[in-house]
Design a protein around this motif. Sequence first.
Motif, PDB file in Angstrom:
ATOM      1  N   ASP A  56       0.868  -1.183   0.000  1.00 35.94           N
ATOM      2  CA  ASP A  56       0.000   0.000   0.000  1.00 35.94           C
ATOM      3  C   ASP A  56       0.903   1.231   0.000  1.00 35.94           C
ATOM      4  OD1 ASP A  56      -2.690  -1.217   0.271  1.00 35.94           O
ATOM      5  OD2 ASP A  56      -1.848  -1.986   2.155  1.00 35.94           O
ATOM      6  N   VAL A  57       0.795   2.034  -1.050  1.00 34.04           N
ATOM      7  CA  VAL A  57       1.686   3.181  -1.235  1.00 34.04           C
ATOM      8  C   VAL A  57       0.860   4.464  -1.210  1.00 34.04           C
ATOM      9  CG1 VAL A  57       3.399   4.256  -2.734  1.00 34.04           C
ATOM     10  CG2 VAL A  57       3.243   1.757  -2.607  1.00 34.04           C
ATOM     11  N   ALA A  58       1.264   5.385  -0.359  1.00 40.23           N
ATOM     12  CA  ALA A  58       0.579   6.673  -0.256  1.00 40.23           C
ATOM     13  C   ALA A  58       1.147   7.642  -1.290  1.00 40.23           C
ATOM     14  CB  ALA A  58       0.740   7.247   1.141  1.00 40.23           C
ATOM     15  N   VAL A  59       0.260   8.442  -1.911  1.00 34.13           N
ATOM     16  CA  VAL A  59       0.657   9.545  -2.800  1.00 34.13           C
ATOM     17  C   VAL A  59      -0.173  10.754  -2.392  1.00 34.13           C
ATOM     18  CG1 VAL A  59       1.354   8.072  -4.728  1.00 34.13           C
ATOM     19  CG2 VAL A  59      -1.019   8.794  -4.557  1.00 34.13           C
ATOM     20  N   THR A  60       0.446  11.894  -2.369  1.00 34.76           N
ATOM     21  CA  THR A  60      -0.265  13.108  -1.959  1.00 34.76           C
ATOM     22  C   THR A  60      -1.127  13.638  -3.094  1.00 34.76           C
ATOM     23  OG1 THR A  60       1.645  14.446  -2.563  1.00 34.76           O
ATOM     24  CG2 THR A  60       1.483  13.740  -0.265  1.00 34.76           C
ATOM     25  N   ASP A  93      -1.933  15.590   2.154  1.00 39.34           N
ATOM     26  CA  ASP A  93      -0.659  16.312   2.126  1.00 39.34           C
ATOM     27  C   ASP A  93       0.441  15.452   2.739  1.00 39.34           C
ATOM     28  OD1 ASP A  93      -1.197  16.417   4.884  1.00 39.34           O
ATOM     29  OD2 ASP A  93      -2.141  18.392   4.699  1.00 39.34           O
ATOM     30  N   ALA A  94       1.639  16.069   2.864  1.00 42.05           N
ATOM     31  CA  ALA A  94       2.789  15.341   3.390  1.00 42.05           C
ATOM     32  C   ALA A  94       2.582  14.932   4.844  1.00 42.05           C
ATOM     33  CB  ALA A  94       4.052  16.191   3.259  1.00 42.05           C
ATOM     34  N   ALA A  95       1.936  15.780   5.639  1.00 44.95           N
ATOM     35  CA  ALA A  95       1.695  15.445   7.045  1.00 44.95           C
ATOM     36  C   ALA A  95       0.795  14.222   7.155  1.00 44.95           C
ATOM     37  CB  ALA A  95       1.072  16.646   7.769  1.00 44.95           C
ATOM     38  N   ALA A  96      -0.209  14.141   6.308  1.00 51.56           N
ATOM     39  CA  ALA A  96      -1.109  12.982   6.328  1.00 51.56           C
ATOM     40  C   ALA A  96      -0.363  11.716   5.899  1.00 51.56           C
ATOM     41  CB  ALA A  96      -2.302  13.234   5.411  1.00 51.56           C
ATOM     42  N   ALA A  97       0.577  11.862   4.944  1.00 50.49           N
ATOM     43  CA  ALA A  97       1.365  10.716   4.501  1.00 50.49           C
ATOM     44  C   ALA A  97       2.241  10.194   5.639  1.00 50.49           C
ATOM     45  CB  ALA A  97       2.226  11.098   3.308  1.00 50.49           C
ATOM     46  N   ARG A  98       2.866  11.125   6.399  1.00 49.45           N
ATOM     47  CA  ARG A  98       3.702  10.723   7.534  1.00 49.45           C
ATOM     48  C   ARG A  98       2.863  10.042   8.611  1.00 49.45           C
ATOM     49  NH1 ARG A  98       8.768  12.527   8.246  1.00 49.45           N
ATOM     50  NH2 ARG A  98       8.487  12.388  10.509  1.00 49.45           N
ATOM     51  N   ALA A  99       1.660  10.545   8.834  1.00 50.97           N
ATOM     52  CA  ALA A  99       0.779   9.947   9.837  1.00 50.97           C
ATOM     53  C   ALA A  99       0.362   8.537   9.413  1.00 50.97           C
ATOM     54  CB  ALA A  99      -0.448  10.828  10.046  1.00 50.97           C
ATOM     55  N   ALA A 100       0.108   8.365   8.103  1.00 49.13           N
ATOM     56  CA  ALA A 100      -0.275   7.033   7.609  1.00 49.13           C
ATOM     57  C   ALA A 100       0.874   6.047   7.746  1.00 49.13           C
ATOM     58  CB  ALA A 100      -0.713   7.139   6.151  1.00 49.13           C
ATOM     59  N   LEU A 101       2.096   6.522   7.548  1.00 48.98           N
ATOM     60  CA  LEU A 101       3.260   5.646   7.725  1.00 48.98           C
ATOM     61  C   LEU A 101       3.435   5.276   9.196  1.00 48.98           C
ATOM     62  CD1 LEU A 101       5.926   7.326   5.383  1.00 48.98           C
ATOM     63  CD2 LEU A 101       4.770   5.134   5.022  1.00 48.98           C
ATOM     64  N   ALA A 108       4.454   2.565   2.365  1.00 53.78           N
ATOM     65  CA  ALA A 108       5.439   3.526   1.880  1.00 53.78           C
ATOM     66  C   ALA A 108       4.721   4.762   1.333  1.00 53.78           C
ATOM     67  CB  ALA A 108       6.311   2.894   0.798  1.00 53.78           C
ATOM     68  N   TRP A 109       5.518   5.794   1.112  1.00 52.82           N
ATOM     69  CA  TRP A 109       5.013   7.057   0.553  1.00 52.82           C
ATOM     70  C   TRP A 109       5.931   7.448  -0.593  1.00 52.82           C
ATOM     71  CZ3 TRP A 109       6.422  12.275   3.154  1.00 52.82           C
ATOM     72  CH2 TRP A 109       6.005  13.345   2.335  1.00 52.82           C
ATOM     73  N   LEU A 110       5.342   7.554  -1.788  1.00 50.80           N
ATOM     74  CA  LEU A 110       6.107   7.929  -2.970  1.00 50.80           C
ATOM     75  C   LEU A 110       5.800   9.368  -3.343  1.00 50.80           C
ATOM     76  CD1 LEU A 110       7.996   6.993  -5.301  1.00 50.80           C
ATOM     77  CD2 LEU A 110       5.929   6.407  -6.595  1.00 50.80           C
ATOM     78  N   THR A 119      11.311  10.315  -4.040  1.00 47.02           N
ATOM     79  CA  THR A 119      11.632   9.773  -2.718  1.00 47.02           C
ATOM     80  C   THR A 119      10.620   8.687  -2.358  1.00 47.02           C
ATOM     81  OG1 THR A 119      12.483  11.917  -1.984  1.00 47.02           O
ATOM     82  CG2 THR A 119      11.994  10.282  -0.281  1.00 47.02           C
ATOM     83  N   LEU A 120      11.119   7.548  -1.924  1.00 47.75           N
ATOM     84  CA  LEU A 120      10.277   6.473  -1.401  1.00 47.75           C
ATOM     85  C   LEU A 120      10.534   6.403   0.102  1.00 47.75           C
ATOM     86  CD1 LEU A 120       8.306   4.117  -2.031  1.00 47.75           C
ATOM     87  CD2 LEU A 120      10.310   2.627  -2.170  1.00 47.75           C
ATOM     88  N   SER A 121       9.546   6.796   0.888  1.00 45.88           N
ATOM     89  CA  SER A 121       9.710   6.896   2.339  1.00 45.88           C
ATOM     90  C   SER A 121       8.940   5.787   3.045  1.00 45.88           C
ATOM     91  CB  SER A 121       9.213   8.259   2.841  1.00 45.88           C
ATOM     92  OG  SER A 121       9.846   9.315   2.146  1.00 45.88           O
ATOM     93  N   SER A 122       9.530   5.273   4.111  1.00 46.20           N
ATOM     94  CA  SER A 122       8.867   4.301   4.983  1.00 46.20           C
ATOM     95  C   SER A 122       9.160   4.681   6.420  1.00 46.20           C
ATOM     96  CB  SER A 122       9.354   2.881   4.706  1.00 46.20           C
ATOM     97  OG  SER A 122       8.978   2.460   3.405  1.00 46.20           O
ATOM     98  N   TRP A 123       8.318   4.203   7.318  1.00 48.84           N
ATOM     99  CA  TRP A 123       8.543   4.536   8.731  1.00 48.84           C
ATOM    100  C   TRP A 123       9.829   3.872   9.236  1.00 48.84           C
ATOM    101  CZ3 TRP A 123       6.946   8.331  11.457  1.00 48.84           C
ATOM    102  CH2 TRP A 123       7.082   8.322  12.852  1.00 48.84           C
ATOM    103  N   ARG A 124      10.093   2.676   8.690  1.00 47.34           N
ATOM    104  CA  ARG A 124      11.355   1.996   8.993  1.00 47.34           C
ATOM    105  C   ARG A 124      12.125   1.828   7.696  1.00 47.34           C
ATOM    106  NH1 ARG A 124       7.319  -0.293  12.004  1.00 47.34           N
ATOM    107  NH2 ARG A 124       7.541  -0.115  14.276  1.00 47.34           N
ATOM    108  N   GLU A 125      12.926   0.786   7.562  1.00 52.38           N
ATOM    109  CA  GLU A 125      13.698   0.573   6.337  1.00 52.38           C
ATOM    110  C   GLU A 125      12.758   0.263   5.170  1.00 52.38           C
ATOM    111  OE1 GLU A 125      17.077   0.379   3.982  1.00 52.38           O
ATOM    112  OE2 GLU A 125      16.891   0.998   6.080  1.00 52.38           O
TER     113      GLU A 125
END
Length: 394
Positions: A56-60, A93-101, A108-110, A119-125
């Motif tokens: 499941d990948v989040a996009v803003t 937005d980006a804050a919502a993406a961070r909260a979902a992670l 992840a958040w792309l 950037t492909l971001s995850s809460w961990r690795e």
Amino acid sequence: MRGSTETPAWLIVTQREIVARVMNKAYLFGLLVTILLIAGIAGFFAWQGQQVDSYDVAVTAGDEPAASAVERAAATLRESGADDELTAHEVPDAAAARAALEDESVDAWLSSGGQDGWTLSSWREPDQGLASLLTPVVEQVTVTEHAAALGTSFDRLAAGGDLVTERLDGDDVDPGVLQFASFALAFLFFMGSIGSGQMIASSVVEEKQSRLVEIIASAVPLRHVLAGKVLGNSVIALAQNVVLASVGLIGLALTDFKAAVPAMTASLGWFVVFFAVGFVAIASLYAMAGSLASRTEDLQGTTAPMAVLLMAVYLTTFGADGTLERVLSFVPVTSIVSMPVRVLSGDAGWWEPVVALVLLAAFALAVVLVSEKAYRRALLQTSGRVGWRQALRA
């Protein structure tokens, strides 16, 4: 006077050996554990191969390139026939993406990031499988945007860049399958030989130590006793290997290597034939080793050379390749493992297994003749441990 319908002595001994082994609880328990172990390993790999990765990948909102990249990656998975799933989740937005992670509602958040790259971001690795899946798609989306800015298209820029694969070694079977087959056949050979061999030696020395053999010798020729023991234990060892091999083949059919099952079946057929011939020699040597001992405590010394020989065969045939494997495939005993592996790889000509089998049969016959002579001459000597040279001169 013996009637013409009387059962031959060697057949009676053969039946006795088979029944004794089948009724042996320790042997049956060990065989059951081995079967369960093989089935468990095969089941684990089958289960692992059927696992589905879901991403499941989040996009803003408003990040069209990122949304397009995720959709293209999902389409690529569907077209490839893979069971893995990839789903895009739009967030404000980006804050919502961070909260979902953080609450792990997405993996992840792309984000496309504009001029700064993606950037492909995850809460961990970040998951490397997901990164590998998205990387080529991200590159394609980026090149498409740049091509549009230059007044061209991605297809025109990528023309002539298709990569096709080609295999030049001519092998029909993957090297991983060959290595697995080499290990499996060497394992079957070692377990079947040393397990049944030790049982033969123990049976011989127990009859000798209890003086039961003296009663048997007065009624039955000792060569008939030897023949029955060798044949009975050969049947058991062969049946054991067929059962274990069948369980292994069924397990292999449930894994990603199921395409190799037909070739493995043919290879195992040759292994069964070679083992049936070769084990006659091994069983004769173990029977001779049992006759050289006067007590059960002597068995460790008389069977040690056999254990070393079998371990050497296991270690040299497992993983052998090239010239060494070709040579071992014609050497009696090692050919039991090496020739079926060469048949599996397609490296052996049609005549090579036949020649190797003839050499193995000749070797087995010679070993049986020598072992039979030592067995008969040492079996009734109960004063102490007998050397094989002493037994042959007796």
